[in-house]
Design an enzyme around this catalytic site. Sequence first.
Site, mmCIF file in Angstrom:
data_model
loop_
_atom_site.group_PDB
_atom_site.id
_atom_site.type_symbol
_atom_site.label_atom_id
_atom_site.label_comp_id
_atom_site.label_asym_id
_atom_site.label_seq_id
_atom_site.Cartn_x
_atom_site.Cartn_y
_atom_site.Cartn_z
ATOM 1 C CE LYS A 88 -15.530 28.269 -22.854
ATOM 2 N NZ LYS A 88 -15.294 26.893 -23.298
ATOM 3 C CD GLU A 110 -16.044 35.835 -26.010
ATOM 4 O OE1 GLU A 110 -16.361 36.929 -25.486
ATOM 5 O OE2 GLU A 110 -15.437 34.935 -25.373
ATOM 6 C CB SER A 377 -12.321 21.204 -20.596
ATOM 7 O OG SER A 377 -12.461 20.617 -21.880
HETATM 8 C C1 LIG Z 1 -14.625 26.435 -24.433
HETATM 9 C C2 LIG Z 1 -14.144 25.092 -24.180
HETATM 10 C C3 LIG Z 1 -12.796 24.752 -24.348
HETATM 11 C C4 LIG Z 1 -11.772 25.687 -24.916
HETATM 12 O O1 LIG Z 1 -11.550 26.847 -24.174
HETATM 13 P P1 LIG Z 1 -10.264 27.037 -23.271
HETATM 14 O O2 LIG Z 1 -10.299 28.481 -22.930
HETATM 15 O O3 LIG Z 1 -9.075 26.666 -24.090
HETATM 16 O O4 LIG Z 1 -10.424 26.162 -22.098
HETATM 17 C C5 LIG Z 1 -12.402 23.482 -23.997
HETATM 18 N N1 LIG Z 1 -13.277 22.566 -23.543
HETATM 19 C C6 LIG Z 1 -14.600 22.853 -23.394
HETATM 20 C C7 LIG Z 1 -15.508 21.797 -22.897
HETATM 21 C C8 LIG Z 1 -15.061 24.124 -23.709
HETATM 22 O O5 LIG Z 1 -16.365 24.383 -23.560
#
Ligand SMILES: *Cc1c(COP(=O)(O)O)cnc(C)c1O
Length: 397
Positions: A88, A110, A377
Amino acid sequence: MPTTLDTTRFGTYGGTFAPETLMAPLFELDREWKRWTNDAAFQAELADLLANFAGRPTALTHAKRLSKELGCELWLKREDLLHTGAHKLNNTLGQCLLAQRMGKRRVVAETGAGQHGVASATACALLGLECVVYMGSVDAARQRMNVLRMELLGATVRVVEHGQKTLKDAINEAMRAWVADPTETHYALGSVLGPHPFPSIVAGFQEVIGREARKEFHARTGKLPDVVVACVGGGSNAIGIFRPFLPDAAVELVGVEAGGLGVGKGQQHAARFAGGEPGVLHGCYTYLLQDDDGQIRPTHSISAGLDYPAVGPEHAMLHDEQRARYAWATDDEALRGFEVLAEREGILCALESAHAVGWVLRERAELAGKRVLVNLSGRGDKDLDTIAAARRAKDGA
Ligand SMILES: *Cc1c(COP(=O)(O)O)cnc(C)c1O
């Protein structure tokens, strides 16, 4: 000032389905974003923040034990190692720097899992901007440590009690706050969603993941991956890693959605491609979960970050073009992915990312012998309460 907004679409998806009051701020944002992303000094400052504040480039890890066990070659792009614990921050550093260049004093955002809220609060503290984060009360309860983090970083957290009290409702409130004061405020949307130009802005700031991963993977193996896998909430980490591989036709791209309790009729999930159809939500035409009357259907996922009824319009296009494939993993499969990665590789990943791992475990037969790159992620610290509760429920305690 242009007289019509750039109607950039992803095939037939995307667009700007916004009320009149939102059009002027969207015009301004479209113009300023194009100006600053082509500005060398802006790009240099962003690159410096990404390297020396956020910790890029992130590592590429060869998951050797799990590779051996599964019979494939598994590699992990480690966005969990980025400052604040998820991808993020790539987006919020970009958007907050943009807000500063646009002369804005305040950023509204948000958040679902709280990760985008924490990343926004972090970038705002760094750049001296006021930060207000909207969060559904259900999410605030299941992610209370992230609420504390945001407050410690100087942000104001506004808890939303409308609707399902999750991400969808928080987005409504953040948009309202933006419209109320567009001169002083920038709305930092957290994924590749919403009206144009947001899906393009966010994808542009997340592409750094794929650019690094493609280069690192090639440097380490002399080849490209056969399959790139990422979880898909709104779709920003997936688009971020997919985009630089789009011209490589031999590289298969797989997005993994939240299968929740199962994707059968009557079961709750957030698998928009498995159970949804095109419609409009939050200013954009894309796949979403709706009932026969066009009402948004309630969603469920064990991970707050994947619990959203719509998906980014670029994914809708890649789906229809069959350039990417969209699959799902259930809550249980994600939990299994989390546990296996922890025990075999020493990594506690986010429950969102664990959906991608869970899909790899399930599809091991199909993946045998292949080079598989998974975008990790985020990290799992925020999810430990949820995981503990799920394990207790399973043990019947
Ligand atoms: C917010 C988040 C996601 C989902 O958001 P995307 O926009 O689909 O990437 C996935 N993994 C983590 C660790 C997140 O914080």
